[in-house]
Design an enzyme around this catalytic site. Structure first.
Site, mmCIF file in Angstrom:
data_model
loop_
_atom_site.group_PDB
_atom_site.id
_atom_site.type_symbol
_atom_site.label_atom_id
_atom_site.label_comp_id
_atom_site.label_asym_id
_atom_site.label_seq_id
_atom_site.Cartn_x
_atom_site.Cartn_y
_atom_site.Cartn_z
ATOM 1 N N ALA A 180 0.764 -1.259 0.033
ATOM 2 C CA ALA A 180 -0.205 -0.236 0.395
ATOM 3 C C ALA A 180 0.643 1.610 -0.219
ATOM 4 O O ALA A 180 0.126 2.333 -0.637
ATOM 5 C CB ALA A 180 -0.767 -0.125 0.606
ATOM 6 N N HIS A 191 6.984 2.974 1.645
ATOM 7 C CA HIS A 191 7.130 4.271 1.184
ATOM 8 C C HIS A 191 9.104 3.994 0.986
ATOM 9 O O HIS A 191 9.789 4.038 0.116
ATOM 10 C CB HIS A 191 7.245 5.042 2.479
#
Ligand code: SF4
Length: 492
Positions: free
Chosen positions: A65, A195
């Protein structure tokens, strides 16, 4: 309700922890804190970026995600394959509202879902051949794509497919950048590692593509906007201000951004970081490798926007410094009118936040511009450098909660009794059913932009529309209902 004292907030934390078994209590106690302006470093009061406890109803996402959903997904002219079973991509498709300009399916692909749709045989025999076929098909069907990224879902790491080898081979075949991203959902403790992995993949597979190529004409005013995902048009509202003050925005990372912009970023003079959490890694890398300085800025609400414009301008000559003042002056009448209209309707209202990235601290100033107070805040996947930056932004003795559990959040809300909650979709309906006005602060509740002066007007309107909506008069919050009648006792 008056602001809570330090003692009251400490007592509240102890009361909420009471229900846990001893081990869980000890663990969760480290993640709940009372803000203290005296502290320079947050690790003296709060622990973050740790594995969530099974069974506590965390609200976090996974590494996939963080990579596909946040960093890579918005790069509009690339096709991002959700590599693995169909669900991860399909259930997260287009959820973040990353706006873009382009013709979907022709030269822009953000809202589409591309998946290698793993089946049992792919798990048993490996999926590399399927991935190669997938890339061929994609390039044939969508020839205007400018590159492909492979976003690994959990099974890819488990079965040990060599997506790097496939990427190298296919990149040669189709003559475009193909990037393998090892962002399997199980990596790390939250989306945060996704990330980081995504940043590293950009560093290793994209960023140096134009090293040694000086054909791109540069100016002394070139900047890149990093960590703005253009949710509801945020990056557009920000870019306008930067351009009006005289800067040239060479790249947007990654909302409405392109792979060419990313390749050109090492040519800029300054990197401007909005979401520090998700993109600080690449900014640090560019500082080390290309000597490009970076600064953080905050474009939520007029106070922080003016501060940020001046901070950015300080890195340039007088032309830009004057430009910053001109922009602030130009929008003054507009934002003062917004404040004059909404502040009387929102003054004194108390807000509790629980969000991700930069927002648990960045939106505080915008609420304060409207006379509101943030009485509790926390990060889903923050690290201690996020909390370090938060300490001075909120009031002393404010409640802080890290990776808050469903139970803790509900109990805090019952006791603190905020007028508004800003959090995510998973929390929205619980609190609305409790009769509390709620804004979904990840994707702006289908609204936005919230960045820049244009965004502030929408932010103020949305908060007023939510808080002062007459529907809340029809729903009684549990504590108010209890005051009216004795609660029904459970029968043993
Ligand atoms: S944890 Fe794994 S299976 Fe679940 S959404 Fe993330 S990548 Fe997909």
């Amino acid at each position: 309700m008056a602001a809570m004292t330090r003692e009251e907030t400490e007592a509240l934390i102890q009361e909420v922890l009471e229900i846990y078994p001893e081990k869980a209590k000890k663990d969760r106690a480290k993640h709940l804190a009372v803000n203290d302006h005296e502290l320079e470093k947050s690790n003296k009061c709060i622990t973050s970026n740790r594995k969530s406890l099974p069974g506590v109803m965390t609200i976090r996402g996974c590494a996939y995600a963080g990579s596909k959903g946040v960093v890579w997904g918005p790069i509009k002219d690339m096709i991002h394959i959700s590599h693995g079973p169909v669900g991860c991509g399909q259930y997260s498709r287009a959820g973040r509202r990353n706006y873009y300009i382009g013709t979907t399916g022709v030269n822009a692909f953000v809202t589409m879902n591309f998946t290698s749709d793993f089946q049992e045989k792919d798990i048993v025999f490996g999926g590399d051949k399927k991935l190669a076929k997938c890339i061929d098909e994609i390039d044939q069907l969508f020839p205007l794509n400018k590159g492909i990224s492979i976003q690994s879902e959990c099974p890819i790491g488990l079965i040990g497919d060599d997506i790097e080898a496939v990427s190298k081979a296919k990149s040669k075949d189709i003559g475009k950048t193909v990037v393998p991203v090892r962002c399997e959902g199980f990596r790390g403790v939250s989306q945060s590692l996704g990330h980081h992995i995504a940043n590293d993949a950009i560093r290793d597979w994209v960023l140096d593509k134009r090293d040694g190529d000086d054909s791109f004409p540069t100016t002394p005013y070139d900047v890149a906007v990093i960590g703005d995902y253009n949710i509801g048009g945020d990056a557009w509202a920000s870019r306008t201000l930067l351009e009006e003050m005289g800067l040239r925005v060479v790249a947007q990372w990654s909302g409405d951004g392109t792979i060419a912009e990313i390749e050109k970023t090492p040519k800029v003079k300054l990197n401007l970081i909005h979401c520090y959490r998700s993109m600080n890694y690449i900014a640090r890398h560019m500082e080390e490798k290309y000597s490009i300085p970076w600064i953080e800025y905050n474009f939520f609400g007029p106070t922080k926007i003016a501060e940020s414009l001046r901070k950015i301008a300080a890195h340039f000559d007088d032309t830009i410094k004057e430009g910053a003042e001109r922009v602030i002056e130009r929008y003054k009448a507009e934002y003062e009118a917004v404040i004059a209209k909404y502040k009387p309707r929102l003054q004194g209202k108390r807000v509790m936040l629980y969000i991700g990235g930069l927002r648990p601290r960045h939106v505080i100033g915008a609420y304060e511009d409207l006379g509101m107070e943030v009485v509790g805040t926390g990060y889903e996947f923050g690290h201690n450098d996020d909390y370090d930056r938060t300490i001075k932004e909120i009031g002393n003795a404010t409640l802080l909660y890290d990776d808050v559990t469903g139970y803790e959040f509900e109990e805090f809300v019952k006791k603190v009794q905020p007028d508004l909650i800003g959090s995510g979709i998973k929390e929205k309906y619980i609190f609305q059913k409790m009769g509390i006005p709620f804004r979904q602060m990840h994707s702006w509740d289908y609204s936005g932009p919230y960045h820049g002066y244009d965004g502030f007007a929408i932010f103020a309107r949305d908060m007023d529309m939510t808080l002062n909506n007459p529907c809340w008069k029809q729903v009684k919050a549990p504590w108010k209902a209890e005051a009216a009648s004795e609660p029904v006792k459970a029968v043993a």
